[in-house]
Each structure stands twice: as C-alpha cells, then as structure tokens.
Scaffold this active site. Structure first.
Site, PDB file in Angstrom:
ATOM      1  N   ARG A  49       0.829  -1.203   0.000  1.00 27.60           N
ATOM      2  CA  ARG A  49       0.000   0.000   0.000  1.00 27.60           C
ATOM      3  C   ARG A  49       0.863   1.254   0.000  1.00 27.60           C
ATOM      4  O   ARG A  49       1.748   1.391   0.844  1.00 27.60           O
ATOM      5  CB  ARG A  49      -0.928   0.009   1.221  1.00 27.60           C
ATOM      6  CG  ARG A  49      -1.824   1.248   1.279  1.00 27.60           C
ATOM      7  CD  ARG A  49      -2.832   1.167   2.402  1.00 27.60           C
ATOM      8  NE  ARG A  49      -3.807   0.114   2.168  1.00 27.60           N
ATOM      9  CZ  ARG A  49      -4.854  -0.105   2.962  1.00 27.60           C
ATOM     10  NH1 ARG A  49      -5.036   0.621   4.048  1.00 27.60           N
ATOM     11  NH2 ARG A  49      -5.702  -1.075   2.686  1.00 27.60           N
ATOM     12  N   THR A  74      -1.030   7.644  -1.154  1.00 24.82           N
ATOM     13  CA  THR A  74      -2.303   7.507  -1.870  1.00 24.82           C
ATOM     14  C   THR A  74      -3.201   6.432  -1.271  1.00 24.82           C
ATOM     15  O   THR A  74      -4.401   6.390  -1.552  1.00 24.82           O
ATOM     16  CB  THR A  74      -2.055   7.156  -3.342  1.00 24.82           C
ATOM     17  OG1 THR A  74      -1.457   5.851  -3.424  1.00 24.82           O
ATOM     18  CG2 THR A  74      -1.133   8.175  -3.997  1.00 24.82           C
ATOM     19  N   ASP A  86      -6.824  -9.648  11.357  1.00 20.65           N
ATOM     20  CA  ASP A  86      -5.881  -9.623  10.238  1.00 20.65           C
ATOM     21  C   ASP A  86      -5.521 -11.064   9.871  1.00 20.65           C
ATOM     22  O   ASP A  86      -4.831 -11.751  10.630  1.00 20.65           O
ATOM     23  CB  ASP A  86      -4.627  -8.834  10.616  1.00 20.65           C
ATOM     24  CG  ASP A  86      -3.698  -8.626   9.432  1.00 20.65           C
ATOM     25  OD1 ASP A  86      -3.196  -9.635   8.887  1.00 20.65           O
ATOM     26  OD2 ASP A  86      -3.478  -7.459   9.055  1.00 20.65           O
ATOM     27  N   ASP A 111      -1.642 -11.909   9.714  1.00 21.27           N
ATOM     28  CA  ASP A 111      -1.025 -12.010  11.030  1.00 21.27           C
ATOM     29  C   ASP A 111      -1.417 -13.296  11.740  1.00 21.27           C
ATOM     30  O   ASP A 111      -0.585 -13.952  12.386  1.00 21.27           O
ATOM     31  CB  ASP A 111      -1.407 -10.802  11.894  1.00 21.27           C
ATOM     32  CG  ASP A 111      -0.638  -9.547  11.524  1.00 21.27           C
ATOM     33  OD1 ASP A 111       0.429  -9.680  10.870  1.00 21.27           O
ATOM     34  OD2 ASP A 111      -1.098  -8.449  11.859  1.00 21.27           O
TER      35      ASP A 111
END
Length: 209
Positions: free
Chosen positions: A104, A108, A200, A203
């Site tokens: 990511r 942005t 997550d 994770d």
C-alpha cells in the site's frame, strides 16, 4: 454481471466459527483455513469442463468423466492468500500457481505491485485469485487488473470473508468476475476492518500478531 456465491455448507460454517474466534491459535487457524479452502474449492470448480473416457474396471469396461482442458492457475495475493493454497491443492494437485505481491502506497493508500510471477500459459487457463479477506476491494481489483494486462480473461475471486463494500467495488470495476466467499459480513469499520470479521488474516496465519 458476475455472480456472487456464498459457500454456506454446514462444515464450512462450523469451521468458520473457529476461524473467527480470537482464541484460536496459529496452528489451528492455519489448518482450518486450509480445510475451508478445500471445501470451497468444490463449489468453485463445479463448472470445469469434462470429457468422456473409457475405463476398464475389474468387472467390465465403462464410460466415465474426466476433466478436460487446462487445469486452473491459483493466484494468491501475497501474503495472506498463501494460507489458502495448500487446501485447494489437496483437491487439484496439478494446478499451477502464480503469485501477485501488492503493497500500500502510504500517500495515496492505493495498492502498488511489487511482485508478479505467472505461468507462461496463464492467459490460456482459468484463473482463481485467492485472498482471505475482501475488504475495500482495492487489492482484489488491482490483482485482477494486472491479470487482465497479461491477457488473462477467465478469472474468479475466492475469499473467506467479504464486506459488502468490497463486493460492490469488484463488481463495479470487473463486473464479469465471479466472487466466491464463505460469508458476506456486515460492513467495514473506520479502520478498514471487516465487521465482525476475523482480524488480520495474514497475522493470524503466520503468527505475526
């Protein structure tokens, strides 16, 4: 418009409850994700083409059905998508595997490709994009976009859990892509997590909590 298929077999729903449970440890979480991926693969591969073949049984010769054409390519989105691959391979051990890595952009917030490796003939094969969570749809859309740039056209998306927002985003950009999920959850919270979700997935799969 591509279809949205909720794979709600009782065994999938039962295992999904343990996947959601915050007390489920990494080893069991990983095993459950594998098992659910294998069960979902039955539904996802329902439309694979077949051809008749002759088989000699211990009693006589009979006509049977076997898969025809090229086996699918599994494309996990790194890293969490890797957690579902082994389960699908139990069902389709001859499937080819490609990888797409997305990060990511901190400015942005858009997904950026950092790795892509596909089988040479991927464009001639059915493609299954794999990611446990379909949240905003940003990663799924980016992965499908990259595949289309490589001339891949027969693409399906497989995820454990989807948010309505993610489904809408994928359908808006890639309306022909079928989406397979074990659950459509309620919404995304302000942090971009699916509610109720499972936390997550990466994770929890790799023990990096």
């Amino acid at each position: 418009m591509g279809k949205v298929v909720v794979c709600d077999h009782p065994l999938i729903l039962h295992k999904l409850a343990f996947i959601r449970d915050e007390t489920t440890k990494t080893k069991q979480f990983r095993e459950l994700v594998d098992e659910v991926a294998a069960l979902m693969a039955y539904e996802l591969t329902r439309e694979l083409p077949l051809q008749k073949t002759s088989v000699k049984t211990p009693i006589t010769t009979t006509e049977c059905w076997m898969l025809s054409g090229k086996v699918p390519v599994l494309i996990p989105i790194l890293r969490a998508g890797l957690g579902m691959v082994e389960g699908i391979l139990q069902l389709m051990p001859t499937a080819k595997i490609g990888h797409i890595g997305l990060s990511r952009d901190e400015k942005t917030l858009e997904p950026v490709e950092y790795y892509i490796k596909l089988p040479a003939d991927a464009a001639q094969r059915p493609i299954i994009v794999i990611d446990p969570m379909l949240a905003t749809g940003g990663s799924a859309n980016a992965a499908i976009r990259l595949l289309k740039e490589k001339n891949c056209s027969s693409i399906k998306l497989m995820c454990l859990i989807a948010a309505p927002e993610g489904i809408q985003a994928v359908q808006a950009e890639h309306p022909e892509v079928d989406i397979y999920t074990a659950s459509i959850d309620q919404y995304l919270n302000e942090s971009g997590y699916i509610v109720p979700g499972l936390g997550d997935a990466g994770d929890r799969l790799f023990g990096t909590l």
